[in-house]
Scaffold this motif. Sequence first.
Motif, PDB file in Angstrom:
ATOM      1  N   PHE A  30      40.351 -34.601 -14.261  1.00  0.00           N
ATOM      2  CA  PHE A  30      38.948 -34.929 -14.045  1.00  0.00           C
ATOM      3  C   PHE A  30      38.776 -35.783 -12.790  1.00  0.00           C
ATOM      4  O   PHE A  30      37.797 -35.634 -12.055  1.00  0.00           O
ATOM      5  N   LEU A  31      39.736 -36.673 -12.550  1.00  0.00           N
ATOM      6  CA  LEU A  31      39.682 -37.488 -11.330  1.00  0.00           C
ATOM      7  C   LEU A  31      39.614 -36.597 -10.101  1.00  0.00           C
ATOM      8  O   LEU A  31      38.745 -36.753  -9.251  1.00  0.00           O
ATOM      9  N   ILE A  32      40.558 -35.644 -10.043  1.00  0.00           N
ATOM     10  CA  ILE A  32      40.569 -34.760  -8.876  1.00  0.00           C
ATOM     11  C   ILE A  32      39.296 -33.935  -8.852  1.00  0.00           C
ATOM     12  O   ILE A  32      38.647 -33.774  -7.811  1.00  0.00           O
ATOM     13  N   GLY A  33      38.914 -33.410 -10.009  1.00  0.00           N
ATOM     14  CA  GLY A  33      37.706 -32.594 -10.063  1.00  0.00           C
ATOM     15  C   GLY A  33      36.487 -33.380  -9.622  1.00  0.00           C
ATOM     16  O   GLY A  33      35.671 -32.904  -8.838  1.00  0.00           O
ATOM     17  N   GLY A  34      36.366 -34.594 -10.111  1.00  0.00           N
ATOM     18  CA  GLY A  34      35.203 -35.405  -9.767  1.00  0.00           C
ATOM     19  C   GLY A  34      35.210 -35.800  -8.303  1.00  0.00           C
ATOM     20  O   GLY A  34      34.198 -35.687  -7.610  1.00  0.00           O
ATOM     21  N   LEU A  35      36.377 -36.227  -7.832  1.00  0.00           N
ATOM     22  CA  LEU A  35      36.432 -36.697  -6.447  1.00  0.00           C
ATOM     23  C   LEU A  35      36.249 -35.547  -5.464  1.00  0.00           C
ATOM     24  O   LEU A  35      35.638 -35.719  -4.408  1.00  0.00           O
ATOM     25  N   THR A  36      36.741 -34.367  -5.799  1.00  0.00           N
ATOM     26  CA  THR A  36      36.504 -33.251  -4.875  1.00  0.00           C
ATOM     27  C   THR A  36      35.032 -32.856  -4.892  1.00  0.00           C
ATOM     28  O   THR A  36      34.566 -32.188  -3.969  1.00  0.00           O
ATOM     29  N   GLY A  37      34.315 -33.268  -5.936  1.00  0.00           N
ATOM     30  CA  GLY A  37      32.871 -33.057  -5.915  1.00  0.00           C
ATOM     31  C   GLY A  37      32.224 -33.805  -4.765  1.00  0.00           C
ATOM     32  O   GLY A  37      31.201 -33.375  -4.227  1.00  0.00           O
ATOM     33  N   THR A  71      28.893 -34.107   0.245  1.00  0.00           N
ATOM     34  CA  THR A  71      28.799 -34.555   1.633  1.00  0.00           C
ATOM     35  C   THR A  71      28.255 -33.402   2.453  1.00  0.00           C
ATOM     36  O   THR A  71      28.916 -32.379   2.633  1.00  0.00           O
ATOM     37  N   MET A  72      27.028 -33.568   2.954  1.00  0.00           N
ATOM     38  CA  MET A  72      26.320 -32.406   3.487  1.00  0.00           C
ATOM     39  C   MET A  72      27.075 -31.713   4.620  1.00  0.00           C
ATOM     40  O   MET A  72      27.191 -30.488   4.645  1.00  0.00           O
ATOM     41  N   GLY A  73      27.585 -32.512   5.556  1.00  0.00           N
ATOM     42  CA  GLY A  73      28.225 -31.906   6.721  1.00  0.00           C
ATOM     43  C   GLY A  73      29.458 -31.099   6.344  1.00  0.00           C
ATOM     44  O   GLY A  73      29.724 -30.048   6.929  1.00  0.00           O
ATOM     45  N   VAL A  74      30.202 -31.598   5.350  1.00  0.00           N
ATOM     46  CA  VAL A  74      31.414 -30.894   4.951  1.00  0.00           C
ATOM     47  C   VAL A  74      31.069 -29.701   4.069  1.00  0.00           C
ATOM     48  O   VAL A  74      31.734 -28.668   4.104  1.00  0.00           O
ATOM     49  N   ASP A  75      29.982 -29.840   3.320  1.00  0.00           N
ATOM     50  CA  ASP A  75      29.609 -28.749   2.413  1.00  0.00           C
ATOM     51  C   ASP A  75      29.211 -27.492   3.181  1.00  0.00           C
ATOM     52  O   ASP A  75      29.357 -26.385   2.669  1.00  0.00           O
ATOM     53  N   ILE A  76      28.717 -27.669   4.406  1.00  0.00           N
ATOM     54  CA  ILE A  76      28.381 -26.469   5.193  1.00  0.00           C
ATOM     55  C   ILE A  76      29.598 -25.563   5.244  1.00  0.00           C
ATOM     56  O   ILE A  76      29.506 -24.353   5.060  1.00  0.00           O
ATOM     57  N   HIS A  77      30.755 -26.176   5.476  1.00  0.00           N
ATOM     58  CA  HIS A  77      31.966 -25.381   5.567  1.00  0.00           C
ATOM     59  C   HIS A  77      32.456 -24.934   4.184  1.00  0.00           C
ATOM     60  O   HIS A  77      32.947 -23.823   4.023  1.00  0.00           O
ATOM     61  N   LEU A  78      32.307 -25.803   3.191  1.00  0.00           N
ATOM     62  CA  LEU A  78      32.943 -25.533   1.901  1.00  0.00           C
ATOM     63  C   LEU A  78      32.111 -24.672   0.969  1.00  0.00           C
ATOM     64  O   LEU A  78      32.647 -24.031   0.068  1.00  0.00           O
ATOM     65  N   GLN A  79      30.803 -24.682   1.151  1.00  0.00           N
ATOM     66  CA  GLN A  79      29.914 -23.941   0.267  1.00  0.00           C
ATOM     67  C   GLN A  79      30.382 -22.502   0.111  1.00  0.00           C
ATOM     68  O   GLN A  79      30.726 -21.835   1.085  1.00  0.00           O
ATOM     69  N   ASP A  80      30.406 -22.035  -1.159  1.00  0.00           N
ATOM     70  CA  ASP A  80      30.774 -20.645  -1.448  1.00  0.00           C
ATOM     71  C   ASP A  80      32.200 -20.273  -1.046  1.00  0.00           C
ATOM     72  O   ASP A  80      32.488 -19.104  -0.823  1.00  0.00           O
ATOM     73  N   THR A  81      33.083 -21.254  -0.923  1.00  0.00           N
ATOM     74  CA  THR A  81      34.482 -20.918  -0.700  1.00  0.00           C
ATOM     75  C   THR A  81      35.288 -21.247  -1.960  1.00  0.00           C
ATOM     76  O   THR A  81      34.755 -21.769  -2.933  1.00  0.00           O
ATOM     77  N   TYR A  82      36.585 -20.964  -1.891  1.00  0.00           N
ATOM     78  CA  TYR A  82      37.446 -21.276  -3.033  1.00  0.00           C
ATOM     79  C   TYR A  82      37.559 -22.761  -3.284  1.00  0.00           C
ATOM     80  O   TYR A  82      37.988 -23.182  -4.369  1.00  0.00           O
ATOM     81  N   PHE A  83      37.185 -23.585  -2.305  1.00  0.00           N
ATOM     82  CA  PHE A  83      37.189 -25.018  -2.582  1.00  0.00           C
ATOM     83  C   PHE A  83      36.243 -25.328  -3.731  1.00  0.00           C
ATOM     84  O   PHE A  83      36.550 -26.117  -4.627  1.00  0.00           O
ATOM     85  N   VAL A  84      35.082 -24.686  -3.710  1.00  0.00           N
ATOM     86  CA  VAL A  84      34.117 -24.879  -4.795  1.00  0.00           C
ATOM     87  C   VAL A  84      34.707 -24.373  -6.105  1.00  0.00           C
ATOM     88  O   VAL A  84      34.598 -25.018  -7.154  1.00  0.00           O
ATOM     89  N   VAL A  85      35.349 -23.214  -6.031  1.00  0.00           N
ATOM     90  CA  VAL A  85      35.949 -22.642  -7.235  1.00  0.00           C
ATOM     91  C   VAL A  85      36.974 -23.620  -7.813  1.00  0.00           C
ATOM     92  O   VAL A  85      36.981 -23.909  -9.011  1.00  0.00           O
ATOM     93  N   ALA A  86      37.826 -24.138  -6.943  1.00  0.00           N
ATOM     94  CA  ALA A  86      38.845 -25.079  -7.414  1.00  0.00           C
ATOM     95  C   ALA A  86      38.181 -26.319  -8.004  1.00  0.00           C
ATOM     96  O   ALA A  86      38.558 -26.783  -9.081  1.00  0.00           O
ATOM     97  N   HIS A  87      37.168 -26.833  -7.307  1.00  0.00           N
ATOM     98  CA  HIS A  87      36.496 -28.045  -7.783  1.00  0.00           C
ATOM     99  C   HIS A  87      35.944 -27.859  -9.187  1.00  0.00           C
ATOM    100  O   HIS A  87      36.211 -28.652 -10.086  1.00  0.00           O
ATOM    101  N   PHE A  88      35.185 -26.792  -9.398  1.00  0.00           N
ATOM    102  CA  PHE A  88      34.548 -26.739 -10.723  1.00  0.00           C
ATOM    103  C   PHE A  88      35.520 -26.306 -11.802  1.00  0.00           C
ATOM    104  O   PHE A  88      35.314 -26.619 -12.964  1.00  0.00           O
TER     105      PHE A  88
END
Lengths: 358, 576, 277
Positions: free
Chosen positions: B368-375, B380-397
């Motif tokens: 949960f720590l990793i899951g929460g912190l990767t949230g 973070t808006m600037g980083v989310d531009i890159h991460l949105q709809d990628t596997y990073f999101v998949v891993a996070h949730f």
Amino acid sequence: MFDKISFFPEQASTFANEVDVLYLTIWGLTIFFSALVVVMMLILGIRYRRHNKIDRTHPVHTHHGLELAWSVIPLILGLMIFAWGAKLYADAYKVPENAEEVFVIGKQWMWHLQHSNGIRENNELHVPVGRPFKLTMISQDVIHSFFIPAFRVKRDVLPGHYSSAWFTATKPGKYHLFCAEYCGNEHSRMVGSVYVMTPEDFQRWQDLKGTAGGELKNPVVKKTLADEGFEIFQSVGCSNCHVAEDTARAPSLNGIYGKKRQMQNGEVLLADRDYMRSNILTPNDKITAGYEATMPTYQGSLTEEQVNSLTAYMKTLGTPDEPKPAGGEIKVRAGKVVNPPPANSTKPATGTTTGGRL
Amino acid sequence: MSDIPVHHDPHSHDQPEPNYLNWSHTVKDWLLTGDHKRIGMLYLISVTIFFIVGGVAAMFIRVELLTPKADLFSLETYNRIFSAHGIVMIFFFLIPSIPATLGNFLIPLMIGAKDLAFPRLNLLSWYIYVIGGTFAVLALVFGGVDTGWTFYTPYSSMFSNGNVVLTIFAAFFAGFSSIFTGINFIVTIHKMRAPGMTWFRLPLFVWAHYATSLIMVLGTPVVAITLLLLVAERSLHLGIFNPNNGGDPVLFQHMFWFYSHPAVYIMILPGMGVISEIIACFSRKRIFGYSFVAFSSLAIALLGFFVWGHHMFTTGQSMYLGMVFSILSFMVAVPSAIKVFNWASTLHKGRVSFHSPMLYALGFMGLFLIGGLTGLFLSTMGVDIHLQDTYFVVAHFHYVMVGGAIMAFLGGVHFWWPKMTGRMYNENMAKVAAVMIFVGFNATFFPQFIVGYLGMPRRYAVYPEEFQFWHILSTMGATLLGLGYAMPGVYLVASLFNGKKAPANPWGAVGLEWHADSPPSPHNFHETPIVTWEAYEYDIDGEAGMYDGPLEGNEEKRTNFGGESGTEPAGHPAGD
Amino acid sequence: MSVETLHGEPVQSDDPHQAFAVHYKERKQQDESYIVGMWTFLVTEIMFFGALFLAYIVFRNIWPGELSEISREHLNVKLGFINTLILLTSSLTMAMAVQSAQRKIEGRVYFFMFATIALALCFMGVKFVEYSKKYNENHVPGPLFHYVAEGAETKATVAGVEVVKTEGSTEVAHEAEHGRKFSLEPVKGSATSSAQHAEIFFSLYFIMTGLHGIHVILGVLVMLIIIVMMWFKSPLVADFMPIEMTGLYWHFVDIVWIFLYPALYLAHPDLQKFLHG
């Protein structure tokens, strides 16, 4: 496959490094806090394991100082990261005024790109290093998302609204172009390549366009968008009513782009890209004050590309400040060879064009 | 605490006193029961079935992604598989998993009630869930749906050729099921508490479920009506979300995420409640900062309603709106941090033992720590531009929902299994499974953070070759994870047949539920308990009551109130 | 107590006002649970309608003038007002029924319940009139939907200055005063976009009022069931709680209408000007 293991995509735009630095900073925080808690749990768990004889007197059950500390410190760190990220976001979507425009149409399942000078590409985008490019994007069907990992740029491409993004490429090479928003069967094949070239190579590529030679598979020679727009303007009948002067039937389109327009219902709207598009496709939604709903709708009969060309043409009809004549005199213009129109004089600095729709 | 008026009724002579499982065996008595414990078990069976369905889909996905090409399935089939995985796992497993099984079973026991406030509504909610599940299965049988679980318009309304309407009705019914559960929990927690069970004596499990119920009651109706509008749009072409008719596809996203982001907290908050119980019990200590943990649940539930826009940073919503959503998303991190730090601090000066539920709980904390912190990356808006709809999101949730919610669910099932079934499972196998799941989970999903940052978009069946290494790692991990999940299925079921009879309080825990028999009698308590003690009044030195390995020769010291010696056992000798 | 009657079954008692289901501790707990449960349920109902109001507000904001224009032309403010009166009155009779039940005056309970039902049916009758008008005009969204903006239609058939009067737009009227000539030509497809917007408006109108109507009908059914059960002296309705619950629900249905009526029927085009200065 194993020789290509990497942890970061290439940095090929001006954002890339900034995003990576922030990304690594948050990883730093993540690792620090995870390690803090995990080490704390391990130490406490082992030290106070069940059979260990150790002093357990006076256990603490609540400690307001600690609670305050671990609420406020993460909050402050979070707010700092927020501010940093928001700044980056603002930069990433605030298009510089001198950016050259590339028009992007997403459709199931391909990308169609048009440069202002008429070069068209499918699933490929050629850009030179060092020059800012603005992407003006619209979808013909469902929601897509234009994503170039090496540039750290992504923007959803919506049907019915223009959205925009921009970048300045920094490193020549071939990079991935993805559709990031799920769009149906061939979603994962809606991919392409971005070729970043040195300015000289780019110039050569532009000159070569249409000779069907070299590395160019798709580009097709066309008139400039504005010229093509003029032809459409004539052929679909716009020029029957929209002439150089305002008439009872229709307002003149001279210098319309970027102008504030008074609507019949009292609203004042800025004639930007979205305005132009909706007033071409569904003109009777918003009627200019003083006119009647006599213009036919073109929804379904004009493609997004044609609408884009029409808008490009209308942009050349002068600006609010220095209107150029339209109508008959346009024919002269049409013969001219027009390089990418000087973007800075025609484009209002609207930033994100689709903002505020909710 | 020797005056606790809970004691067993000594009227049984030869026959063991009937418990909720064995007082009747007819199908009718199970299917028409109002008993929250039986309904909890019905839910446990149903969500397990859906977990298997969703899990098989997940394995198909992982196998397909072993190679960059689509060689196992066609693209269309792949889309239907990941949609089935998402829809089944979210609407039919994760949302009801903890609340409808453990919550249903335990809330009345924990607060000293005979049942939930509305037993028949509870049963109705299970039937509605089953109807929804039937729709989902039918939709799968008829060829599935290819919209993903998010049903974004206009793809779902105008373009998809899957069984969208059927699937939406499935989700719609599942939603009503959770609305009814939520209403039931809220009323029960407000009005059914035993004498002396004040709000601040409630176990944190109950607090977490109270917060969860608020989200269910406030959020679910919105998604229900949104999905109805989508059905109307698809069948009648109304145009509310269709840009060609003047509608707004982004409006759908707003309405969808207004529920679906809080829904994430429906999945994780009950898990946090479970973890609080387990950590307190196996540390033999009151949860550090009880009231902070309790209120952080409410804070998460409340703030969770105002962060939905962080799913839409790239859609072109106004930047200032985005900033509000971003800043509020960072705020949600604060109550989550409070919880994690308080749990970790609970170990201090505790008497920590590492039984299988505790292993799951500690695993939960790490994941949960990793899951929460990767949230935070994604808010973070600037980083989310890159991460949105990628596997990073998949891993996070997946870290939050699988690493968090499912670890907690399994931890809770292990912790209360003796109470629910009256049997002990094989502790060694449970420990092995916990470790396997933890390792397998990290091997599956950590590579996805990396491949996500490299740019691998979600929902891709074919992908560039340079991502393959990470996908192979991920699939290998998923194999281990799958085996790990299969293990509890084996030894838990086996325990029903050959497990040792469980005492009333195998862990020596102090919750009110441990004062009931194992399994509890049909009316939970023989007399209404009167609560005179605080929550988690563990006696740090009282080791008695800790179930430790096989029960032989250990029968006499199995139950105790509050771990103190000399009190009257709560349970009567089961089955002897 | 036997296991079989444990969960949710009522326990018989000589005094119906003291009977309660066995999983409760006492009668008071049961009553309070019902009340809290009902209020929680009503909160979910608010969120239900809230989502629809949100969608409606969004579209009113996108096309402020146009939607209110459509509303003004096609929704009957008078019928809506009559319905508001009817529903408010029914809330009064419902409150009287609850009060009579609390005072155990059975005859008055029957009277006021029937009065409430009658008013509810009147409400649905008026709605039926409104719906059938829209059905006849093909204003029901779906494949048969057909809409031609009033102004556009007139223009195609009528000449000159008269156009202006049916148009209803002050801007055009102003120009007409100055004698501006309009060319007379059929307006091909000019109504398409306004038809789409009208379809969205009517979609939301039908979904919102339809959902409300379903709630009214459900309320009527519940009241009928209670009346039948009272008639047969069922112990389940032996006291006032079922009627009080129904009353809470009924007032909620009433309140939803009080928001629906101004939002849909009283949408005034000038509001736009008022808001935008």
